[in-house]
Design a protein around this motif. Structure first.
Motif, PDB file in Angstrom:
ATOM      1  N   SER A  93     -13.601  12.592   0.079  1.00 38.05           N
ATOM      2  CA  SER A  93     -14.693  12.507   1.046  1.00 38.05           C
ATOM      3  C   SER A  93     -14.789  13.719   1.964  1.00 38.05           C
ATOM      4  CB  SER A  93     -14.512  11.250   1.912  1.00 38.05           C
ATOM      5  OG  SER A  93     -13.364  11.393   2.752  1.00 38.05           O
ATOM      6  N   GLY A  94     -13.748  14.547   1.975  1.00 30.24           N
ATOM      7  CA  GLY A  94     -13.736  15.687   2.883  1.00 30.24           C
ATOM      8  C   GLY A  94     -13.028  15.414   4.199  1.00 30.24           C
ATOM      9  N   GLY A  95     -12.562  14.178   4.396  1.00 28.43           N
ATOM     10  CA  GLY A  95     -11.852  13.831   5.629  1.00 28.43           C
ATOM     11  C   GLY A  95     -10.897  12.675   5.390  1.00 28.43           C
ATOM     12  N   ASP A  96     -10.111  12.352   6.408  1.00 28.08           N
ATOM     13  CA  ASP A  96      -9.178  11.236   6.309  1.00 28.08           C
ATOM     14  C   ASP A  96      -9.932   9.913   6.265  1.00 28.08           C
ATOM     15  OD1 ASP A  96      -7.176  13.096   6.483  1.00 28.08           O
ATOM     16  OD2 ASP A  96      -6.578  12.604   8.538  1.00 28.08           O
ATOM     17  N   GLY A  99     -10.904  -1.878   3.375  1.00 25.23           N
ATOM     18  CA  GLY A  99     -11.848  -1.770   4.470  1.00 25.23           C
ATOM     19  C   GLY A  99     -11.222  -1.159   5.703  1.00 25.23           C
ATOM     20  N   SER A 100     -12.063  -0.878   6.677  1.00 24.01           N
ATOM     21  CA  SER A 100     -11.602  -0.262   7.927  1.00 24.01           C
ATOM     22  C   SER A 100     -11.651  -1.207   9.110  1.00 24.01           C
ATOM     23  CB  SER A 100     -12.453   0.979   8.232  1.00 24.01           C
ATOM     24  OG  SER A 100     -13.826   0.622   8.359  1.00 24.01           O
ATOM     25  N   GLY A 101     -12.092  -2.447   8.892  1.00 21.76           N
ATOM     26  CA  GLY A 101     -12.224  -3.403   9.988  1.00 21.76           C
ATOM     27  C   GLY A 101     -10.891  -3.829  10.563  1.00 21.76           C
ATOM     28  N   VAL A 129      -5.408   7.623   4.456  1.00 26.43           N
ATOM     29  CA  VAL A 129      -5.443   8.358   3.190  1.00 26.43           C
ATOM     30  C   VAL A 129      -6.051   9.730   3.469  1.00 26.43           C
ATOM     31  CG1 VAL A 129      -6.158   8.302   0.784  1.00 26.43           C
ATOM     32  CG2 VAL A 129      -5.871   6.153   2.040  1.00 26.43           C
ATOM     33  N   PRO A 130      -5.284  10.821   3.313  1.00 26.07           N
ATOM     34  CA  PRO A 130      -5.827  12.155   3.605  1.00 26.07           C
ATOM     35  C   PRO A 130      -6.833  12.603   2.551  1.00 26.07           C
ATOM     36  CG  PRO A 130      -3.659  12.357   2.618  1.00 26.07           C
ATOM     37  CD  PRO A 130      -3.891  10.888   2.828  1.00 26.07           C
ATOM     38  N   ASN A 131      -7.659  13.562   2.915  1.00 21.34           N
ATOM     39  CA  ASN A 131      -8.591  14.123   1.945  1.00 21.34           C
ATOM     40  C   ASN A 131      -7.816  14.662   0.743  1.00 21.34           C
ATOM     41  OD1 ASN A 131     -11.165  15.040   0.992  1.00 21.34           O
ATOM     42  ND2 ASN A 131     -10.541  17.113   1.574  1.00 21.34           N
ATOM     43  N   THR A 132      -8.312  14.391  -0.458  1.00 23.56           N
ATOM     44  CA  THR A 132      -7.700  14.702  -1.761  1.00 23.56           C
ATOM     45  C   THR A 132      -6.431  13.892  -2.010  1.00 23.56           C
ATOM     46  OG1 THR A 132      -6.334  16.597  -1.071  1.00 23.56           O
ATOM     47  CG2 THR A 132      -8.629  17.060  -1.697  1.00 23.56           C
ATOM     48  N   GLY A 133      -6.160  12.889  -1.183  1.00 23.36           N
ATOM     49  CA  GLY A 133      -5.012  12.009  -1.394  1.00 23.36           C
ATOM     50  C   GLY A 133      -5.399  10.781  -2.195  1.00 23.36           C
ATOM     51  N   GLN A 134      -4.406   9.973  -2.490  1.00 26.02           N
ATOM     52  CA  GLN A 134      -4.627   8.769  -3.295  1.00 26.02           C
ATOM     53  C   GLN A 134      -3.942   7.567  -2.661  1.00 26.02           C
ATOM     54  OE1 GLN A 134      -2.619   7.995  -7.256  1.00 26.02           O
ATOM     55  NE2 GLN A 134      -4.716   8.283  -8.012  1.00 26.02           N
ATOM     56  N   LEU A 135      -4.620   6.425  -2.725  1.00 25.76           N
ATOM     57  CA  LEU A 135      -4.073   5.157  -2.240  1.00 25.76           C
ATOM     58  C   LEU A 135      -3.832   4.231  -3.428  1.00 25.76           C
ATOM     59  CD1 LEU A 135      -3.477   2.996  -0.001  1.00 25.76           C
ATOM     60  CD2 LEU A 135      -5.936   2.475  -0.064  1.00 25.76           C
ATOM     61  N   LYS A 136      -2.678   3.581  -3.442  1.00 19.88           N
ATOM     62  CA  LYS A 136      -2.363   2.566  -4.447  1.00 19.88           C
ATOM     63  C   LYS A 136      -2.180   1.236  -3.726  1.00 19.88           C
ATOM     64  CE  LYS A 136       1.250   1.235  -7.784  1.00 19.88           C
ATOM     65  NZ  LYS A 136       2.599   1.589  -8.313  1.00 19.88           N
ATOM     66  N   VAL A 137      -2.931   0.232  -4.146  1.00 20.08           N
ATOM     67  CA  VAL A 137      -2.812  -1.105  -3.560  1.00 20.08           C
ATOM     68  C   VAL A 137      -2.336  -2.068  -4.639  1.00 20.08           C
ATOM     69  CG1 VAL A 137      -3.981  -2.980  -2.356  1.00 20.08           C
ATOM     70  CG2 VAL A 137      -4.687  -0.612  -1.942  1.00 20.08           C
ATOM     71  N   THR A 138      -1.289  -2.813  -4.328  1.00 20.70           N
ATOM     72  CA  THR A 138      -0.739  -3.786  -5.269  1.00 20.70           C
ATOM     73  C   THR A 138      -0.736  -5.167  -4.640  1.00 20.70           C
ATOM     74  OG1 THR A 138       0.733  -2.100  -6.214  1.00 20.70           O
ATOM     75  CG2 THR A 138       1.249  -4.402  -6.693  1.00 20.70           C
ATOM     76  N   LEU A 192       0.846  -1.182   0.000  1.00 23.67           N
ATOM     77  CA  LEU A 192       0.000   0.000   0.000  1.00 23.67           C
ATOM     78  C   LEU A 192       0.887   1.240   0.000  1.00 23.67           C
ATOM     79  CD1 LEU A 192      -1.884  -2.277   1.319  1.00 23.67           C
ATOM     80  CD2 LEU A 192      -3.204  -0.353   2.215  1.00 23.67           C
ATOM     81  N   GLU A 193       0.538   2.202  -0.845  1.00 23.29           N
ATOM     82  CA  GLU A 193       1.284   3.451  -0.942  1.00 23.29           C
ATOM     83  C   GLU A 193       0.294   4.610  -0.955  1.00 23.29           C
ATOM     84  OE1 GLU A 193       4.916   4.292  -3.699  1.00 23.29           O
ATOM     85  OE2 GLU A 193       3.131   5.043  -4.760  1.00 23.29           O
ATOM     86  N   VAL A 194       0.530   5.594  -0.077  1.00 24.45           N
ATOM     87  CA  VAL A 194      -0.358   6.745   0.029  1.00 24.45           C
ATOM     88  C   VAL A 194       0.366   7.999  -0.447  1.00 24.45           C
ATOM     89  CG1 VAL A 194      -1.754   8.181   1.569  1.00 24.45           C
ATOM     90  CG2 VAL A 194      -1.558   5.720   1.993  1.00 24.45           C
ATOM     91  N   LYS A 195      -0.315   8.781  -1.297  1.00 23.33           N
ATOM     92  CA  LYS A 195       0.213  10.069  -1.745  1.00 23.33           C
ATOM     93  C   LYS A 195      -0.727  11.190  -1.300  1.00 23.33           C
ATOM     94  CE  LYS A 195       2.683   8.389  -5.841  1.00 23.33           C
ATOM     95  NZ  LYS A 195       2.825   8.521  -7.318  1.00 23.33           N
ATOM     96  N   ASP A 196      -0.144  12.353  -0.995  1.00 23.36           N
ATOM     97  CA  ASP A 196      -0.973  13.499  -0.645  1.00 23.36           C
ATOM     98  C   ASP A 196      -1.443  14.207  -1.907  1.00 23.36           C
ATOM     99  OD1 ASP A 196       1.164  15.016  -1.577  1.00 23.36           O
ATOM    100  OD2 ASP A 196       1.842  15.638   0.412  1.00 23.36           O
ATOM    101  N   LYS A 197      -2.116  15.345  -1.744  1.00 23.36           N
ATOM    102  CA  LYS A 197      -2.694  16.057  -2.885  1.00 23.36           C
ATOM    103  C   LYS A 197      -1.650  16.540  -3.886  1.00 23.36           C
ATOM    104  CE  LYS A 197      -2.941  20.437  -0.333  1.00 23.36           C
ATOM    105  NZ  LYS A 197      -1.909  21.143  -1.118  1.00 23.36           N
TER     106      LYS A 197
END
Length: 234
Positions: A178-181, A121-123, A216-225, A30-35
């Protein structure tokens, strides 16, 4: 990844190669990028979490055996879909003439579709061999607590001549508007295939609980491989 554990996996891979026993390995990242496109978090580990559905799918294909009727559990050859329905029919699990490299069947979920492909998911429940769905799937959308599912990237296999490893990387992006993390604690591979016959449906092949929360912050992107590889005999 633990060095001692990795050494054991390497030993197992080489032993399987020597004895002509198929040894598959799966990794997720998993890789997270900001805006601004800056990488702010990354996480990578082995997947240990192929569930009963995947084992039954593999046995049905390798053994050339039709699925059978009965309950879902030890000794029965069927699958449980993400809605909790047990699927079986007088045909092998996953037997299909459909194109699984496209986005209609297989793992490649289309844009805006959160029912199959890579799911997040968030579980926080521990992994279980009997898992058939994410504990708490994060739904597709731009509302509070939702994330946008992008069309899953096309499959790309690669072969390493030196190690004789054939691998396939499956990649999906998720945009947070979504407007939030958004906190991600679990990921899953969900296939859209016949569930033992002509009835198409979606079932979880693997569910992995993350070692730590990925935000994942608001306006950010998640990449899952998800990378699946198989070592071929020498």
């Amino acid at each position: 990844m633990k060095l001692e554990e990795e050494a054991r996996y390497e030993q197992l891979r080489k032993l399987g190669q020597e004895l002509h026993i198929p040894i598959s390995e799966t990794f997720w990242e998993l890789e997270v990028k900001d805006k601004d496109g800056k990488v702010i978090q990354s996480l990578k580990q082995r997947s240990h979490s192929w569930v009963r559905n995947a084992y039954n799918h593999m046995f049905s294909q390798l053994a050339g055996k039709n699925a059978n009727y009965g309950t879902f559990g030890p000794g029965y050859l069927n699958v449980k879909d993400t809605g909790g329905t047990i699927r079986q029919a007088t045909a092998p699990i996953g037997q299909s003439a459909a194109d699984v490299d496209g986005t209609s069947y297989g793992y490649r979920g289309p844009a805006g579709n959160d029912t199959y492909g890579i799911q997040v998911g968030s579980g926080t429940n521990p992994e279980s061999f009997e898992d058939y769905m994410l504990q708490t799937k994060i739904a597709n959308g731009v509302g509070v607590g939702q994330i946008s599912y992008i069309e899953q990237v096309g499959h790309a296999i690669a072969y390493d001549v030196g190690t004789r490893v054939l691998s396939n990387a499956m990649v999906r992006y998720f945009n947070n508007n979504s407007g939030g993390d958004i906190d991600v604690n679990e990921v899953a591979l969900v296939v859209n295939q016949p569930q033992g016959g002509p009835v198409y449906g979606k079932w979880v092949q693997a569910r992995d609980k993350l070692a730590s929360t990925v935000t994942v912050p608001n306006t950010g992107q998640l990449k899952v491989t998800y990378t699946i590889q198989l070592t071929y005999p020498a």
